[in-house]
Enzyme design. Structure first.
Site, PDB file in Angstrom:
ATOM      1  N   HIS A  60      58.977 -74.288  44.925  1.00  4.45           N
ATOM      2  CA  HIS A  60      58.208 -73.958  46.132  1.00  4.45           C
ATOM      3  C   HIS A  60      59.185 -73.686  47.267  1.00  4.45           C
ATOM      4  CE1 HIS A  60      55.201 -74.210  49.340  1.00  4.45           C
ATOM      5  NE2 HIS A  60      54.335 -73.950  48.385  1.00  4.45           N
ATOM      6  N   GLU A  82      50.084 -74.827  41.313  1.00  2.46           N
ATOM      7  CA  GLU A  82      49.522 -73.953  40.286  1.00  2.46           C
ATOM      8  C   GLU A  82      49.491 -74.576  38.903  1.00  2.46           C
ATOM      9  OE1 GLU A  82      47.963 -72.039  41.870  1.00  2.46           O
ATOM     10  OE2 GLU A  82      48.914 -70.142  42.337  1.00  2.46           O
TER      11      GLU A  82
HETATM   12  N1  ACO Z   1      61.749 -71.619  37.351  1.00  2.52           N
HETATM   13  C1  ACO Z   1      63.049 -71.378  37.210  1.00  2.52           C
HETATM   14  N2  ACO Z   1      63.891 -71.209  38.244  1.00  2.52           N
HETATM   15  C2  ACO Z   1      63.346 -71.266  39.464  1.00  2.52           C
HETATM   16  C3  ACO Z   1      61.984 -71.499  39.681  1.00  2.52           C
HETATM   17  C4  ACO Z   1      61.182 -71.687  38.562  1.00  2.52           C
HETATM   18  N3  ACO Z   1      59.874 -71.926  38.686  1.00  2.52           N
HETATM   19  N4  ACO Z   1      61.752 -71.513  41.009  1.00  2.52           N
HETATM   20  C5  ACO Z   1      62.908 -71.248  41.608  1.00  2.52           C
HETATM   21  N5  ACO Z   1      63.879 -71.105  40.688  1.00  2.52           N
HETATM   22  C6  ACO Z   1      65.287 -70.858  40.906  1.00  2.52           C
HETATM   23  C7  ACO Z   1      65.549 -69.421  41.302  1.00  2.52           C
HETATM   24  O1  ACO Z   1      65.752 -68.612  40.173  1.00  2.52           O
HETATM   25  C8  ACO Z   1      66.788 -69.574  42.123  1.00  2.52           C
HETATM   26  O2  ACO Z   1      67.890 -69.757  41.279  1.00  2.52           O
HETATM   27  P1  ACO Z   1      69.282 -69.027  41.575  1.00  2.52           P
HETATM   28  O3  ACO Z   1      69.706 -69.520  42.927  1.00  2.52           O
HETATM   29  O4  ACO Z   1      70.136 -69.464  40.448  1.00  2.52           O
HETATM   30  O5  ACO Z   1      68.948 -67.560  41.588  1.00  2.52           O
HETATM   31  C9  ACO Z   1      66.581 -70.904  42.853  1.00  2.52           C
HETATM   32  O6  ACO Z   1      65.699 -71.657  42.018  1.00  2.52           O
HETATM   33  C10 ACO Z   1      65.933 -70.755  44.186  1.00  2.52           C
HETATM   34  O7  ACO Z   1      64.932 -69.853  44.050  1.00  2.52           O
HETATM   35  P2  ACO Z   1      64.292 -69.147  45.276  1.00  2.52           P
HETATM   36  O8  ACO Z   1      63.796 -67.838  44.790  1.00  2.52           O
HETATM   37  O9  ACO Z   1      65.154 -69.181  46.485  1.00  2.52           O
HETATM   38  O10 ACO Z   1      63.074 -70.024  45.588  1.00  2.52           O
HETATM   39  P3  ACO Z   1      61.939 -69.569  46.509  1.00  2.52           P
HETATM   40  O11 ACO Z   1      61.750 -70.647  47.489  1.00  2.52           O
HETATM   41  O12 ACO Z   1      62.120 -68.227  47.038  1.00  2.52           O
HETATM   42  O13 ACO Z   1      60.779 -69.471  45.441  1.00  2.52           O
HETATM   43  C11 ACO Z   1      58.804 -69.659  44.297  1.00  2.52           C
HETATM   44  C12 ACO Z   1      59.599 -70.151  45.492  1.00  2.52           C
HETATM   45  C13 ACO Z   1      58.566 -68.163  44.429  1.00  2.52           C
HETATM   46  C14 ACO Z   1      57.473 -70.388  44.288  1.00  2.52           C
HETATM   47  C15 ACO Z   1      59.592 -69.956  42.988  1.00  2.52           C
HETATM   48  O14 ACO Z   1      59.844 -71.333  42.889  1.00  2.52           O
HETATM   49  C16 ACO Z   1      58.905 -69.429  41.756  1.00  2.52           C
HETATM   50  O15 ACO Z   1      59.052 -68.259  41.418  1.00  2.52           O
HETATM   51  N6  ACO Z   1      58.108 -70.302  41.032  1.00  2.52           N
HETATM   52  C17 ACO Z   1      57.388 -69.853  39.850  1.00  2.52           C
HETATM   53  C18 ACO Z   1      56.090 -69.151  40.245  1.00  2.52           C
HETATM   54  C19 ACO Z   1      55.066 -70.099  40.817  1.00  2.52           C
HETATM   55  O16 ACO Z   1      54.833 -71.173  40.299  1.00  2.52           O
HETATM   56  N7  ACO Z   1      54.419 -69.652  41.912  1.00  2.52           N
HETATM   57  C20 ACO Z   1      53.394 -70.411  42.593  1.00  2.52           C
HETATM   58  C21 ACO Z   1      53.916 -71.017  43.870  1.00  2.52           C
HETATM   59  S1  ACO Z   1      52.704 -72.020  44.699  1.00  2.52           S
HETATM   60  C22 ACO Z   1      51.771 -70.915  45.543  1.00  2.52           C
HETATM   61  O17 ACO Z   1      52.232 -69.882  45.956  1.00  2.52           O
HETATM   62  C23 ACO Z   1      50.363 -71.184  45.756  1.00  2.52           C
END
Ligand code: ACO
Length: 371
Positions: free
Chosen positions: A256, A311
């Site tokens: 998140h 989620e």
């Molecule tokens: N699985 C694997 N790796 C992840 C995940 C995940 N679920 N979430 C973040 N990361 C990793 C990214 O790949 C990144 O790694 P890196 O630095 O090696 O490239 C690091 O963690 C940071 O990621 P960011 O993209 O900066 O995190 P951000 O805060 O932008 O993303 C998000 C938040 C989009 C929710 C992300 O965690 C994600 O894609 N989760 C999976 C999709 C999901 O569950 N979405 C629902 C969110 S809740 C809602 O919106 C209601």
């Protein structure tokens, strides 16, 4: 001093930590794992207050009519009837579209200026359209709303064609309240930007839905179930997750932007999923996947705290409610439309047009262009 007079502001990728609006509506405390909605902790609202009551809380001060729970319930009932009448001419156009594309199309067909106030119409239209789409995709005729029922009760009835048991209505009500508002998430921000141009509330809600449908936001719960199905059995949990991460995939239902601890909504919905129980240890299996995913994410993304988000257990709740997987984002929209409308009303009342700047990093015109 105007922002311009302070000099350029550094571009921030993803607008992390940028405060883009002041709001009285909700606060997400990412360090404490706390969600406050108009002065109430989520846990004081979810399972305790109706969707209509929370809508009244959110709209208070931004609408001219009464925000009493009973009044909102009656007005939403009437608005669902109006939305159902508006749906008929558009229904044939949704064939061949995914459920969320179909909802986008149907909401777009609503007028910005209608006889029913736009905030009522928008909040009522989402469940009416979502239900009609879910049925049409199964080859079934839409079921007309019952204006005397609450929104959660009527939504389940319009999808199923028969009244749902009380336990199911309570579960959906708790879900809708849990996701009703959540600070300046991507879809709410999109809705506020559109609202800030005075484009109208229906247009802002369409924009909110467009942002919600992405898999990084409200499109995640369907893929959570796909993941559980693909893993299939306990022995395959770790190998499957390892392989997915090695292939660069993100694990749906984890991570998140704001929460650095567990999303409080996950616990609320985990309890609801447990109460609904499918009777085949689905929750037990999901818990095992969750525990393994958190372990592996800790190992592989050591610099980043990734925890369970809303989620993951949303998927389990909506599955236990026997809602079609492809409708999950539309059901999410039926809750979040509460927050979208409240934020747009707040923006229209007190905010300026949202118009940030970009930093130009392209080439400058050469001398020949200048000549
Ligand atoms: N699985 C694997 N790796 C992840 C995940 C995940 N679920 N979430 C973040 N990361 C990793 C990214 O790949 C990144 O790694 P890196 O630095 O090696 O490239 C690091 O963690 C940071 O990621 P960011 O993209 O900066 O995190 P951000 O805060 O932008 O993303 C998000 C938040 C989009 C929710 C992300 O965690 C994600 O894609 N989760 C999976 C999709 C999901 O569950 N979405 C629902 C969110 S809740 C809602 O919106 C209601």
């Amino acid at each position: 001093m105007s922002p311009a007079a302070k000099g350029p502001v550094v571009a921030v990728s993803g607008l992390d930590d940028v405060i883009a609006a002041e709001t009285v509506l909700s606060h997400v405390d990412g360090a404490a794992g706390r969600l406050i909605v108009r002065g109430h902790d989520l846990e004081q609202l979810a399972g305790k207050r109706s969707f209509e009551a929370v809508l009244g809380l959110l709209w208070q001060g931004f609408v001219s009519e009464s925000v009493d729970e009973a009044d909102i319930r009656a007005r939403l009932g009437q608005a669902r009837v109006a939305a159902f009448a508006a749906a008929a001419p558009v229904m044939p156009a949704v064939d061949g579209l995914s459920a969320v594309e179909a909802l986008r199309l149907m909401l777009s067909a609503l007028p910005d200026a209608a006889t029913v106030p736009a905030h009522h119409l928008a909040v009522a239209a989402v469940p009416v359209f979502a239900a009609a789409i879910a049925r049409r995709h199964r080859g079934l005729a839409p079921v007309a709303p019952d204006a005397g029922r609450g929104q959660a009760d009527d939504m389940l009835r319009m999808i199923r064609g028969v009244s749902a048991p009380d336990a199911h209505v309570r579960a959906l009500e708790t879900y809708l309240v849990t996701v009703a508002d959540h600070g300046l998430n991507a879809s709410t921000f999109a809705a506020r930007v559109i609202g800030s141009t005075r484009a109208g509330l229906v247009s802002a809600v369409v924009g909110g839905l467009c942002a919600l449908k992405g898999p990084l936001h409200g499109g995640a719960p369907g893929p959570v179930l796909d993941m559980l199905d693909a893993i299939g059995n306990p022995a395959n949990i770790r190998p499957w997750l390892e392989q997915a991460l090695a292939g660069g995939e993100r694990l749906m239902g984890f991570g998140h932007r704001i929460y650095r601890v567990r999303d409080p909504r996950a616990d609320v919905l985990k309890a609801v999923a447990g109460e609904l129980g499918r009777g085949d240890n689905r929750i037990g299996f999901a818990e095992a996947v969750e525990a393994a995913a958190l372990d592996i994410l800790r190992e592989r993304k050591a610099g980043r705290t990734l925890d369970t988000n809303v989620e993951f257990y949303t998927a389990l709740v909506l599955e236990a409610l026997e809602l079609p997987r492809e409708s999950f984002t539309n059901v999410f929209a039926a809750g979040r439309v509460a927050g979208w409308t409240a934020h747009v009303l707040e923006q229209e009342k007190s905010g300026r047009m949202i118009r940030p700047q970009s930093r130009y990093v392209g080439p400058m015109p050469d001398q020949r262009d200048a000549a």
